[in-house]
Design an enzyme around this catalytic site. Structure first.
Site, PDB file in Angstrom:
ATOM      1  N   LEU A   1     -28.626 -95.532 -20.200  1.00 59.33           N
ATOM      2  CA  LEU A   1     -27.745 -95.311 -21.554  1.00 59.33           C
ATOM      3  C   LEU A   1     -27.605 -96.396 -22.146  1.00 59.33           C
ATOM      4  CD1 LEU A   1     -25.365 -92.522 -20.172  1.00 59.33           C
ATOM      5  CD2 LEU A   1     -27.726 -92.254 -21.122  1.00 59.33           C
TER       6      LEU A   1
ATOM      7  N   HIS B   1     -28.138 -99.613 -24.613  1.00 60.38           N
ATOM      8  CA  HIS B   1     -29.182 -99.913 -25.887  1.00 60.38           C
ATOM      9  C   HIS B   1     -29.974-100.961 -25.647  1.00 60.38           C
ATOM     10  CE1 HIS B   1     -25.810 -97.343 -27.559  1.00 60.38           C
ATOM     11  NE2 HIS B   1     -26.788 -97.064 -28.517  1.00 60.38           N
TER      12      HIS B   1
ATOM     13  N   MET C   1     -23.457-106.091 -20.837  1.00 57.89           N
ATOM     14  CA  MET C   1     -24.226-105.484 -19.734  1.00 57.89           C
ATOM     15  C   MET C   1     -25.238-106.466 -19.581  1.00 57.89           C
ATOM     16  SD  MET C   1     -22.755-103.298 -18.246  1.00 57.89           S
ATOM     17  CE  MET C   1     -24.119-102.932 -16.887  1.00 57.89           C
ATOM     18  N   GLU C   2     -25.851-107.120 -20.643  1.00 58.47           N
ATOM     19  CA  GLU C   2     -26.963-108.037 -20.636  1.00 58.47           C
ATOM     20  C   GLU C   2     -26.306-109.420 -19.701  1.00 58.47           C
ATOM     21  OE1 GLU C   2     -28.070-105.067 -23.245  1.00 58.47           O
ATOM     22  OE2 GLU C   2     -26.105-106.301 -23.129  1.00 58.47           O
TER      23      GLU C   2
ATOM     24  N   ASP D   1     -33.211-114.344  -2.471  1.00 61.40           N
ATOM     25  CA  ASP D   1     -34.251-114.178  -2.286  1.00 61.40           C
ATOM     26  C   ASP D   1     -34.877-115.302  -1.916  1.00 61.40           C
ATOM     27  OD1 ASP D   1     -36.735-112.609  -1.823  1.00 61.40           O
ATOM     28  OD2 ASP D   1     -37.426-113.680  -3.677  1.00 61.40           O
TER      29      ASP D   1
END
Length: 155
Positions: free
Chosen positions: A74, A76, A110-111, A125
């Site tokens: 959801l 964008h 969110m980015e 990692d």
């Protein structure tokens, strides 16, 4: 408080931002990864066998910011005008800072959070052969600028 990602029936949907104004949007996120002195020294000194940990983590974070809508349902897809990652060595950790910016109708929180998280995961990692006990912690939004709700700064 209404939940913007739920419609009147309670079903998930992507928020319609069509009526929102285009503004400059910026978000800043952070997080840290604690580790052993051996792992910290190996990263700082460029001695990790997989290569330059921070260079790879920087690219991974920037790539993740650009692909956030592919990872977070959801969310964008946004044309980013900026995505950057920086690092700071602490006594027992590396702190990651991430900035995302766009000129658009929805924010880039969110980015920035995805960029910081992915950079931290990449560090893990690449250095896990040295220290499997590393801990990623404190991923959070520090600041956002622009949009209908205005500017916000973590206190």
């Amino acid at each position: 408080m209404s939940l913007t990602h739920l419609d009147a029936d309670g079903s998930a949907h992507m928020v319609d931002v069509g009526g929102k104004a285009v503004t400059q949007r910026i978000a800043v996120a952070t997080g840290r990864i604690t580790m052993s002195p051996e792992a910290l020294d190996a990263i700082r000194d460029g001695l990790v066998k997989k290569g330059d940990v921070l260079a790879v983590a920087r690219v991974a974070g920037i790539m993740a910011a650009k692909r956030t809508s592919d990872l977070i349902p959801l969310c964008h897809p946004l044309p980013l005008t900026k995505a950057s990652i920086d690092f700071a060595f602490e006594d027992d950790a590396i702190r990651v800072g991430a900035i995302a910016a766009t000129e658009g109708k929805t924010g880039v929180e969110m980015e920035a959070l995805t960029a910081a998280s992915t950079a931290l995961l990449t560090i893990y990692d690449m250095a896990k052969a040295i220290d499997k006990t590393m801990v990623i912690e404190g991923v959070c939004l520090l600041e956002k600028q622009g949009g209908k709700s205005g500017d916000w700064l973590r206190g």
